[in-house]
Design an enzyme around this catalytic site. Structure first.
Site, PDB file in Angstrom:
ATOM      1  N   GLU A  25       2.046   1.524  -3.439  1.00 36.63           N
ATOM      2  CA  GLU A  25       0.927   2.005  -4.243  1.00 36.63           C
ATOM      3  C   GLU A  25       0.721   3.508  -4.046  1.00 36.63           C
ATOM      4  O   GLU A  25       0.500   4.243  -5.012  1.00 36.63           O
ATOM      5  CB  GLU A  25      -0.345   1.244  -3.852  1.00 36.63           C
ATOM      6  CG  GLU A  25      -1.582   1.671  -4.614  1.00 36.63           C
ATOM      7  CD  GLU A  25      -2.825   0.936  -4.140  1.00 36.63           C
ATOM      8  OE1 GLU A  25      -3.659   0.631  -4.998  1.00 36.63           O
ATOM      9  OE2 GLU A  25      -2.970   0.687  -2.920  1.00 36.63           O
TER      10      GLU A  25
ATOM     11  N   ARG B 198       0.833  -1.209   0.000  1.00 29.60           N
ATOM     12  CA  ARG B 198       0.000   0.000   0.000  1.00 29.60           C
ATOM     13  C   ARG B 198       0.868   1.260   0.000  1.00 29.60           C
ATOM     14  O   ARG B 198       0.534   2.247  -0.652  1.00 29.60           O
ATOM     15  CB  ARG B 198      -0.967   0.022   1.182  1.00 29.60           C
ATOM     16  CG  ARG B 198      -2.046  -1.018   1.091  1.00 29.60           C
ATOM     17  CD  ARG B 198      -2.936  -0.814  -0.150  1.00 29.60           C
ATOM     18  NE  ARG B 198      -3.888  -1.893  -0.270  1.00 29.60           N
ATOM     19  CZ  ARG B 198      -3.918  -2.758  -1.283  1.00 29.60           C
ATOM     20  NH1 ARG B 198      -3.065  -2.674  -2.276  1.00 29.60           N
ATOM     21  NH2 ARG B 198      -4.805  -3.713  -1.310  1.00 29.60           N
TER      22      ARG B 198
ATOM     23  N   SER C  59      14.270  15.629   2.459  1.00 25.13           N
ATOM     24  CA  SER C  59      15.327  14.795   3.006  1.00 25.13           C
ATOM     25  C   SER C  59      14.755  13.587   3.739  1.00 25.13           C
ATOM     26  O   SER C  59      13.773  13.699   4.476  1.00 25.13           O
ATOM     27  CB  SER C  59      16.184  15.607   3.981  1.00 25.13           C
ATOM     28  OG  SER C  59      17.125  14.771   4.619  1.00 25.13           O
TER      29      SER C  59
END
Length: 146
Positions: free
Chosen positions: A90, A87, A113
């Site tokens: 994704e 996920r 960063s």
């Protein structure tokens, strides 16, 4: 001792003692996210933190030295299959360019960063189903132009 052996020992000891990263972080005065990352081999710990972690868990100097060692941050380059990790993959795939656009509109051409960085994971109770709240806080690093 390498980072993987260190991780195996720490994770096994943590499980045997019924500990959570949250509890360990609270007891040690450390971020549970940073603590988990260091114990899983993705960050090196300063000597005083490595010592505190190993003393807390009752582990030896070999583990402390492995905690202190600089990590080689390499991960599998294939699409992850673990549903939770997938996920995040994704999210980066679907929202990565959106985040890039919005961040660069606000800050200019650069990156966030992951070195000067903190992350918090919280639980937000909701009658429709509890929510996962992930807060990432990274310093903006503009690209140099010359």
């Amino acid at each position: 001792m390498d980072k993987q052996q260190m991780t195996d020992i720490i994770v096994t000891t943590k499980a045997e003692r019924g500990l959570t990263w949250e509890k360990m972080g609270e007891d040690l005065g450390m971020s549970p996210v940073w603590l988990a990352s260091a114990c899983l081999g993705m960050n090196g710990a300063p000597p005083e933190k490595a010592m505190a972690i190993t003393e807390y868990l009752g582990l030896d100097q070999d583990v402390a030295k492995a905690l202190e060692a600089f990590p080689t941050k390499v991960w599998d380059q294939t699409v992850p299959t673990d549903p939770l990790i997938y996920r995040f993959y994704e999210i980066a795939g679907v929202y990565g360019t959106t985040l890039k656009e919005v961040i660069q509109e606000k800050f200019g051409d650069g990156i966030m960063s992951a070195i000067d960085f903190t992350m918090e994971v919280d639980k937000q109770e909701d009658p429709k189903g509890d929510r996962v709240v992930v807060t990432m806080n990274g310093k903006f690093l503009p690209y140099k132009h010359w």
